[in-house]
Scaffold this motif. Structure first.
Motif, PDB file in Angstrom:
ATOM      1  N   MET A   1      -9.024  28.488 -18.639  1.00  0.00           N
ATOM      2  CA  MET A   1      -9.077  30.125 -19.934  1.00  0.00           C
ATOM      3  C   MET A   1      -8.008  31.051 -19.353  1.00  0.00           C
ATOM      4  O   MET A   1      -7.404  31.323 -19.855  1.00  0.00           O
ATOM      5  CB  MET A   1     -10.165  30.080 -20.117  1.00  0.00           C
ATOM      6  N   GLU A   2      -8.186  31.405 -17.669  1.00  0.00           N
ATOM      7  CA  GLU A   2      -7.548  31.899 -17.227  1.00  0.00           C
ATOM      8  C   GLU A   2      -5.960  31.908 -17.475  1.00  0.00           C
ATOM      9  O   GLU A   2      -5.158  33.149 -17.688  1.00  0.00           O
ATOM     10  CB  GLU A   2      -7.891  32.622 -15.791  1.00  0.00           C
ATOM     11  N   PHE A   3      -5.700  30.894 -17.505  1.00  0.00           N
ATOM     12  CA  PHE A   3      -4.287  30.963 -17.971  1.00  0.00           C
ATOM     13  C   PHE A   3      -3.874  30.949 -18.726  1.00  0.00           C
ATOM     14  O   PHE A   3      -2.502  31.548 -19.164  1.00  0.00           O
ATOM     15  CB  PHE A   3      -3.735  29.475 -17.178  1.00  0.00           C
ATOM     16  N   VAL A   4      -4.730  30.474 -19.949  1.00  0.00           N
ATOM     17  CA  VAL A   4      -4.432  30.793 -21.489  1.00  0.00           C
ATOM     18  C   VAL A   4      -4.001  32.399 -21.579  1.00  0.00           C
ATOM     19  O   VAL A   4      -3.464  32.507 -22.213  1.00  0.00           O
ATOM     20  CB  VAL A   4      -5.844  29.772 -22.512  1.00  0.00           C
ATOM     21  N   ARG A   5      -4.779  33.049 -21.691  1.00  0.00           N
ATOM     22  CA  ARG A   5      -5.129  34.603 -21.097  1.00  0.00           C
ATOM     23  C   ARG A   5      -3.092  35.003 -20.613  1.00  0.00           C
ATOM     24  O   ARG A   5      -3.101  35.944 -21.247  1.00  0.00           O
ATOM     25  CB  ARG A   5      -6.363  35.041 -20.815  1.00  0.00           C
ATOM     26  N   LEU A   6      -3.729  34.512 -19.722  1.00  0.00           N
ATOM     27  CA  LEU A   6      -1.817  34.973 -19.215  1.00  0.00           C
ATOM     28  C   LEU A   6      -0.982  34.734 -19.539  1.00  0.00           C
ATOM     29  O   LEU A   6       0.172  35.564 -19.613  1.00  0.00           O
ATOM     30  CB  LEU A   6      -2.353  34.151 -17.475  1.00  0.00           C
ATOM     31  N   LEU A   7      -0.758  33.474 -20.200  1.00  0.00           N
ATOM     32  CA  LEU A   7       0.077  33.001 -21.442  1.00  0.00           C
ATOM     33  C   LEU A   7       0.295  34.064 -21.902  1.00  0.00           C
ATOM     34  O   LEU A   7       1.114  33.304 -22.818  1.00  0.00           O
ATOM     35  CB  LEU A   7      -0.046  31.048 -21.130  1.00  0.00           C
ATOM     36  N   LEU A   8      -1.016  33.755 -22.966  1.00  0.00           N
ATOM     37  CA  LEU A   8      -0.890  34.646 -24.029  1.00  0.00           C
ATOM     38  C   LEU A   8      -0.461  36.306 -23.692  1.00  0.00           C
ATOM     39  O   LEU A   8       1.199  35.969 -24.743  1.00  0.00           O
ATOM     40  CB  LEU A   8      -1.866  34.840 -24.575  1.00  0.00           C
ATOM     41  N   VAL A   9      -0.551  36.750 -22.507  1.00  0.00           N
ATOM     42  CA  VAL A   9       0.048  38.038 -22.491  1.00  0.00           C
ATOM     43  C   VAL A   9       1.441  38.120 -21.693  1.00  0.00           C
ATOM     44  O   VAL A   9       2.032  38.855 -22.493  1.00  0.00           O
ATOM     45  CB  VAL A   9      -1.067  38.878 -21.277  1.00  0.00           C
TER      46      VAL A   9
END
Ligand code: HEM
Length: 115
Positions: A1-9
């Motif tokens: 999920m952290e990767f998804v957040r970083l992708l969104l940022v």
């Protein structure tokens, strides 16, 4: 999920860059040019990525300040409404690109300084 957040940022920051670029493209197009559709695309990207970041907060272990997010959302709605209102007109008023860019910078300030 952290990767998804970083992708969104990542996309959120590219969206910000796009809005800043729109200002310079608009300046280059000169007075009397129509409003670039990129203003709408950039603000749409900011809306989608911002809402996704907030919506995924329970899964990404983030606790965003909802008042701060609300202010950013309100500023973005003003950007979107102005862009939508003028994008189909043959010429953008001279004050509009400066007003839109000012609102974008305001949101960057809110994002960074409101801790
Ligand atoms: C013109 C519009 C916007 C601009 C220029 C903008 C700019 C930024 C910037 C520069 C950051 C990074 C701040 C930092 O890491 O210290 C950020 C983060 C964030 N923005 Fe926006 N933003 C905009 C609209 C929105 C909207 C409409 C929302 C929500 C509906 C939103 C939600 C967020 C969230 C939740 C973060 C934190 C992401 C994280 O670090 O996990 N933004 N924004």
């Amino acid at each position: 999920m952290e990767f998804v957040r970083l992708l969104l940022v990542f996309l959120h920051l590219l969206g910000m860059g796009m809005l800043v670029a729109m200002f310079f493209l608009q300046l280059r197009a000169g007075a009397g040019a129509p409003l670039n559709k990129g203003w709408l695309h950039g603000s749409g990207l900011q809306l989608l990525t911002g809402l996704a970041l907030v919506g995924l907060a329970p899964l990404t272990d983030k606790d965003y300040d909802h008042f701060k997010v609300g202010v950013k959302l309100l500023v973005l709605v003003v950007i979107g409404v102005l862009a939508f209102a003028y994008v189909r007109k043959p010429a953008a008023p001279t004050w509009l690109p400066r007003a839109l860019a000012g609102l974008v910078v305001l949101n960057v300030g809110v994002a960074v300084f409101w801790t």
